[in-house]
Design a protein around this motif. Structure first.
Motif, PDB file in Angstrom:
ATOM      1  N   ASP A   1       0.833  -1.204   0.000  1.00 24.34           N
ATOM      2  CA  ASP A   1       0.000   0.000   0.000  1.00 24.34           C
ATOM      3  C   ASP A   1       0.870   1.257   0.000  1.00 24.34           C
ATOM      4  O   ASP A   1       0.613   2.216  -0.739  1.00 24.34           O
ATOM      5  CB  ASP A   1      -0.924  -0.021   1.220  1.00 24.34           C
ATOM      6  N   PHE A   2       1.931   1.264   0.821  1.00 24.11           N
ATOM      7  CA  PHE A   2       2.810   2.433   0.925  1.00 24.11           C
ATOM      8  C   PHE A   2       3.532   2.706  -0.398  1.00 24.11           C
ATOM      9  O   PHE A   2       3.548   3.846  -0.891  1.00 24.11           O
ATOM     10  CB  PHE A   2       3.833   2.207   2.046  1.00 24.11           C
TER      11      PHE A   2
ATOM     12  N   GLY B   1       0.290   6.730  -6.794  1.00 26.47           N
ATOM     13  CA  GLY B   1      -0.805   7.532  -6.269  1.00 26.47           C
ATOM     14  C   GLY B   1      -2.065   6.740  -5.987  1.00 26.47           C
ATOM     15  O   GLY B   1      -3.151   7.322  -5.856  1.00 26.47           O
ATOM     16  N   VAL B   2      -1.968   5.417  -5.900  1.00 30.93           N
ATOM     17  CA  VAL B   2      -3.122   4.574  -5.580  1.00 30.93           C
ATOM     18  C   VAL B   2      -2.735   3.625  -4.454  1.00 30.93           C
ATOM     19  O   VAL B   2      -1.576   3.214  -4.342  1.00 30.93           O
ATOM     20  CB  VAL B   2      -3.601   3.763  -6.806  1.00 30.93           C
ATOM     21  N   GLY B   3      -3.700   3.296  -3.628  1.00 32.29           N
ATOM     22  CA  GLY B   3      -3.455   2.349  -2.543  1.00 32.29           C
ATOM     23  C   GLY B   3      -4.248   1.082  -2.758  1.00 32.29           C
ATOM     24  O   GLY B   3      -5.066   0.982  -3.676  1.00 32.29           O
TER      25      GLY B   3
ATOM     26  N   ALA C   1      -8.794   6.548  -9.033  1.00 27.67           N
ATOM     27  CA  ALA C   1      -8.317   5.452  -8.204  1.00 27.67           C
ATOM     28  C   ALA C   1      -9.446   4.829  -7.391  1.00 27.67           C
ATOM     29  O   ALA C   1      -9.550   3.595  -7.279  1.00 27.67           O
ATOM     30  CB  ALA C   1      -7.196   5.944  -7.291  1.00 27.67           C
ATOM     31  N   GLU C   2     -10.304   5.643  -6.804  1.00 32.86           N
ATOM     32  CA  GLU C   2     -11.397   5.123  -5.990  1.00 32.86           C
ATOM     33  C   GLU C   2     -12.392   4.327  -6.837  1.00 32.86           C
ATOM     34  O   GLU C   2     -12.939   3.315  -6.395  1.00 32.86           O
ATOM     35  CB  GLU C   2     -12.110   6.288  -5.287  1.00 32.86           C
TER      36      GLU C   2
ATOM     37  N   THR D   1     -11.076   0.674  -7.472  1.00 31.75           N
ATOM     38  CA  THR D   1     -10.634  -0.050  -6.283  1.00 31.75           C
ATOM     39  C   THR D   1     -11.783  -0.906  -5.763  1.00 31.75           C
ATOM     40  O   THR D   1     -12.927  -0.447  -5.712  1.00 31.75           O
ATOM     41  CB  THR D   1     -10.174   0.922  -5.182  1.00 31.75           C
TER      42      THR D   1
ATOM     43  N   MET E   1       2.822   1.664  -3.461  1.00 31.58           N
ATOM     44  CA  MET E   1       1.903   1.994  -4.554  1.00 31.58           C
ATOM     45  C   MET E   1       1.406   3.430  -4.449  1.00 31.58           C
ATOM     46  O   MET E   1       1.286   4.127  -5.460  1.00 31.58           O
ATOM     47  CB  MET E   1       0.736   1.004  -4.564  1.00 31.58           C
ATOM     48  N   LYS E   2       1.132   3.886  -3.241  1.00 33.25           N
ATOM     49  CA  LYS E   2       0.705   5.282  -3.070  1.00 33.25           C
ATOM     50  C   LYS E   2       1.829   6.238  -3.459  1.00 33.25           C
ATOM     51  O   LYS E   2       1.582   7.279  -4.064  1.00 33.25           O
ATOM     52  CB  LYS E   2       0.280   5.530  -1.619  1.00 33.25           C
ATOM     53  N   ARG E   3       3.062   5.868  -3.094  1.00 37.44           N
ATOM     54  CA  ARG E   3       4.196   6.750  -3.382  1.00 37.44           C
ATOM     55  C   ARG E   3       4.534   6.772  -4.871  1.00 37.44           C
ATOM     56  O   ARG E   3       4.846   7.824  -5.428  1.00 37.44           O
ATOM     57  CB  ARG E   3       5.410   6.300  -2.576  1.00 37.44           C
ATOM     58  N   GLU E   4       4.485   5.609  -5.522  1.00 41.77           N
ATOM     59  CA  GLU E   4       4.901   5.514  -6.924  1.00 41.77           C
ATOM     60  C   GLU E   4       3.783   5.861  -7.900  1.00 41.77           C
ATOM     61  O   GLU E   4       4.022   6.521  -8.917  1.00 41.77           O
ATOM     62  CB  GLU E   4       5.415   4.102  -7.225  1.00 41.77           C
TER      63      GLU E   4
END
Length: 396
Positions: A222-223, A230-232, A252-253, A256, A225-228
């Motif tokens: 999760d971390f 922008g999605v968790g 993204a939402e 998901t 993917m959010k950093r690279e």
């Protein structure tokens, strides 16, 4: 093969595009066998097996441009034609390529596949991948251009953070496929380990790559993917990764899924999200655009009707060229006649005088040349022998 450059256009809704690597021996043999079997079974109408160099030199149905050539590393060019629902014709072209790095001893061969139908593509149609490649686990044609990633199976994310970052970047920037990450809330059984993509319609099944995150990878996946990207990813859920550049309409939402039950049952919500994402206009990479151009402008497998139309077009083309040449000759003759008339008027009707060539001088004989040369060296004390005898007194 081209890298990761992109164009500003999107993939046409009539097209199906794919790119990958074959890691087994004799990939072209696998293609030929599959095409022969499908033609014998009546699944496809016809196919061609071409040498890329000769194919590039041949006369095609459409005007050529440089991007229609497969490139120097191309090995073979295959074409196939078949019909789908309501008699819609599909044309497809598969090109195999030598490895990008000749220094490696790997037997891997790259491939690019472009197919186009006469109307918008439907996911229920036959996958172009299984027209050329056998749909068998025994043939390793389904490797992504991204290392250690395959279609038709689950791909577990790397344990190392840096490797995970590199993988996500490559999948987002280089791949032509849709990438989905599923988090396993608990270690699944044999049914749960089956790929979710197996439930997708045929034409979509080979356009989707499935990644799995193990239960203990929930936080790190999760971390990163959010950093690279922008999605968790929610624990026990799934997310569809955005391409780079992002497809218009991606959110993204929206793509998901909170819960995915990996028990062998059909994950309906996730499958619907994948279908929805695949229906969005997708950015067309520059190398994919070249493959589509090659399909459209470098096509060889003509139907009888297309061959007749092509022959008629060539007759019309040559007739126009002959007409243009005849008109050019007529204009040249008229210009020459006008020039002669103008010259006659300027000279009062008399033919122009031409200077007669000067008579050629007679070459001197060798004896005369020798005599003249010796005469240059005679001094006053040198006389001809006869003359000296005449000057001497008699008796001396």
């Amino acid at each position: 093969m081209a890298k990761n450059s992109t164009s500003s256009t999107t993939v046409p809704d009539t097209a199906w595009l794919g790119r990958g690597r074959h890691l087994g021996p004799e990939p072209e043999r696998d293609v030929r066998r599959n095409l022969l079997a499908l033609k014998a079974a009546g699944v496809i109408d016809d196919f061609l097996d071409l040498d890329p160099v000769e194919a590039a030199r041949s006369t095609d149905l459409y005007p050529r441009d440089e991007s229609a050539d497969p490139g120097p590393s191309a090995r073979r060019l295959f074409e196939a034609r078949w019909r789908v629902a309501d008699g819609i014709t599909v044309r497809a072209q598969l090109t195999t390529y030598d490895p990008e790095s000749r220094r490696t001893k790997s037997e891997e061969v790259g491939w690019v596949l472009a197919a186009e139908a006469e109307r918008a593509w439907e996911a229920s149609w036959r996958s172009p991948a299984t027209v050329f490649w056998p749909d068998s686990d025994q043939v390793a044609w389904d490797h992504e251009t991204v290392p250690d990633v395959r279609l038709r199976t689950t791909n577990h994310l790397p344990k190392d953070d840096d490797e995970l970052r590199r993988l996500l970047r490559a999948c987002s920037r280089q791949s032509w496929f849709v990438h989905v990450v599923v988090h396993e809330a608990m270690t699944p059984d044999a049914l749960g380990r089956r790929p979710v993509t197996a439930f997708l319609p045929p034409s979509l099944r080979h356009r989707v790559v499935e990644h799995r995150a193990t239960p203990e990878q929930a936080l790190i996946a999760d971390f990163v993917m959010k950093r690279e990207l922008g999605v968790g990813i929610p624990r026990g859920g799934a997310v569809i990764l955005p391409p780079t550049p992002q497809a218009p309409g991606y959110d993204a939402e929206r793509f998901t899924v909170r819960n995915v039950f990996l028990d062998g049952t059909e994950p309906t919500e996730l499958l619907d999200k994948i279908k929805e994402f695949a229906s969005l206009p997708q950015p067309l990479p520059a190398d994919a655009e070249q493959a589509l151009t090659r399909l459209r402008q470098g096509w060889h497998l003509l139907t009888p009707a297309e061959e007749l139309a092509h022959a008629q077009a060539m007759v019309t083309k040559y007739a126009k060229a002959l007409e243009a040449m005849t008109a050019s000759c007529d204009l040249y003759r008229e210009a020459a006649e006008s020039a002669l008339e103008a010259l006659a008027e300027a000279t009062g009707g008399a033919a122009p005088r031409t200077a007669s060539p000067a008579p050629a001088k007679e070459d001197p004989s060798p004896w005369k040349t020798l005599s003249k040369t010796l005469a240059r060296f005679r001094g006053p004390h040198l006389q001809a022998p006869d003359a000296e005898v005449q000057r001497r007194p008699h008796g001396q």
